[in-house]
Design a protein around this motif. Structure first.
Motif, PDB file in Angstrom:
ATOM      1  N   THR A  21      24.762  23.651  10.576  1.00  0.00           N
ATOM      2  CA  THR A  21      24.226  24.010  11.888  1.00  0.00           C
ATOM      3  C   THR A  21      22.751  24.378  11.810  1.00  0.00           C
ATOM      4  OG1 THR A  21      25.003  26.279  11.584  1.00  0.00           O
ATOM      5  CG2 THR A  21      26.455  24.775  12.785  1.00  0.00           C
ATOM      6  N   ILE A  75      19.611  15.560  15.364  1.00  0.00           N
ATOM      7  CA  ILE A  75      20.409  14.740  16.288  1.00  0.00           C
ATOM      8  C   ILE A  75      19.700  14.642  17.628  1.00  0.00           C
ATOM      9  CG2 ILE A  75      22.568  14.648  17.598  1.00  0.00           C
ATOM     10  CD1 ILE A  75      23.907  15.965  15.077  1.00  0.00           C
ATOM     11  N   LYS A  76      19.234  15.761  18.144  1.00  0.00           N
ATOM     12  CA  LYS A  76      18.503  15.763  19.423  1.00  0.00           C
ATOM     13  C   LYS A  76      17.249  14.908  19.336  1.00  0.00           C
ATOM     14  CE  LYS A  76      20.196  20.313  20.757  1.00  0.00           C
ATOM     15  NZ  LYS A  76      19.865  21.721  20.966  1.00  0.00           N
ATOM     16  N   THR A 127      23.167  11.961  27.398  1.00  0.00           N
ATOM     17  CA  THR A 127      23.475  12.693  26.174  1.00  0.00           C
ATOM     18  C   THR A 127      22.510  13.854  25.992  1.00  0.00           C
ATOM     19  OG1 THR A 127      24.353  10.682  25.154  1.00  0.00           O
ATOM     20  CG2 THR A 127      23.782  12.493  23.669  1.00  0.00           C
ATOM     21  N   GLU A 128      21.234  13.615  26.264  1.00  0.00           N
ATOM     22  CA  GLU A 128      20.262  14.709  26.193  1.00  0.00           C
ATOM     23  C   GLU A 128      20.631  15.834  27.156  1.00  0.00           C
ATOM     24  OE1 GLU A 128      15.887  13.308  24.837  1.00  0.00           O
ATOM     25  OE2 GLU A 128      16.413  12.858  26.903  1.00  0.00           O
ATOM     26  N   PRO A 182      21.535  19.828  14.198  1.00  0.00           N
ATOM     27  CA  PRO A 182      21.392  19.785  15.662  1.00  0.00           C
ATOM     28  C   PRO A 182      20.012  19.322  16.128  1.00  0.00           C
ATOM     29  CG  PRO A 182      22.499  21.791  15.014  1.00  0.00           C
ATOM     30  CD  PRO A 182      22.012  21.134  13.753  1.00  0.00           C
ATOM     31  N   ASN A 183      18.970  19.839  15.521  1.00  0.00           N
ATOM     32  CA  ASN A 183      17.619  19.436  15.923  1.00  0.00           C
ATOM     33  C   ASN A 183      17.344  17.976  15.605  1.00  0.00           C
ATOM     34  OD1 ASN A 183      16.976  21.953  16.973  1.00  0.00           O
ATOM     35  ND2 ASN A 183      16.210  22.688  15.007  1.00  0.00           N
ATOM     36  N   LEU A 231      23.380  17.801  25.643  1.00  0.00           N
ATOM     37  CA  LEU A 231      22.929  18.572  24.495  1.00  0.00           C
ATOM     38  C   LEU A 231      22.130  19.806  24.909  1.00  0.00           C
ATOM     39  CD1 LEU A 231      21.940  15.752  21.990  1.00  0.00           C
ATOM     40  CD2 LEU A 231      24.033  17.118  22.042  1.00  0.00           C
ATOM     41  N   LEU A 281      25.065  22.335  21.498  1.00  0.00           N
ATOM     42  CA  LEU A 281      25.640  21.351  20.588  1.00  0.00           C
ATOM     43  C   LEU A 281      26.633  22.077  19.704  1.00  0.00           C
ATOM     44  CD1 LEU A 281      25.659  18.466  19.552  1.00  0.00           C
ATOM     45  CD2 LEU A 281      23.726  19.022  18.100  1.00  0.00           C
ATOM     46  N   LEU A 295      29.853  12.404  20.010  1.00  0.00           N
ATOM     47  CA  LEU A 295      28.557  11.887  19.525  1.00  0.00           C
ATOM     48  C   LEU A 295      28.733  10.604  18.709  1.00  0.00           C
ATOM     49  CD1 LEU A 295      26.820  15.225  18.508  1.00  0.00           C
ATOM     50  CD2 LEU A 295      26.228  13.745  20.437  1.00  0.00           C
ATOM     51  N   PHE A 316      31.840  18.536  19.340  1.00  0.00           N
ATOM     52  CA  PHE A 316      31.272  17.367  20.009  1.00  0.00           C
ATOM     53  C   PHE A 316      31.109  16.179  19.072  1.00  0.00           C
ATOM     54  CE2 PHE A 316      28.630  19.934  23.325  1.00  0.00           C
ATOM     55  CZ  PHE A 316      29.793  20.304  23.960  1.00  0.00           C
TER      56      PHE A 316
END
Length: 67
Positions: free
Chosen positions: A13, A20-21, A46-47, A17-18, A50, A54, A62, A58
């Protein structure tokens, strides 16, 4: 992207997450440039999802989006 999602599902984590975004955002921009409107719409939605957060649960969603 798949590796990031799977790592996130397993508990990464911190970085995942960053990243993926960032990848979703990049894909959205590139698909817009290439006039791939359906891909751009999926990335935009999706954005939006998010932004709500996140969570490892999920991961399956994803992966389907990625495919």
């Amino acid at each position: 992207m798949e590796n990031l999602i799977l790592n996130f599902e397993k508990g990464d984590t911190n970085q995942a997450p960053n990243e993926i975004k960032r990848l979703i955002h990049t894909l959205k921009c590139e698909s817009g440039f290439l006039a791939l409107t359906e891909v751009e719409k999926i990335c935009h939605r999706t954005e939006d999802l998010l932004l709500e957060g996140l969570f490892p649960s999920f991961a399956g969603t994803l992966l389907r989006i990625k495919d």
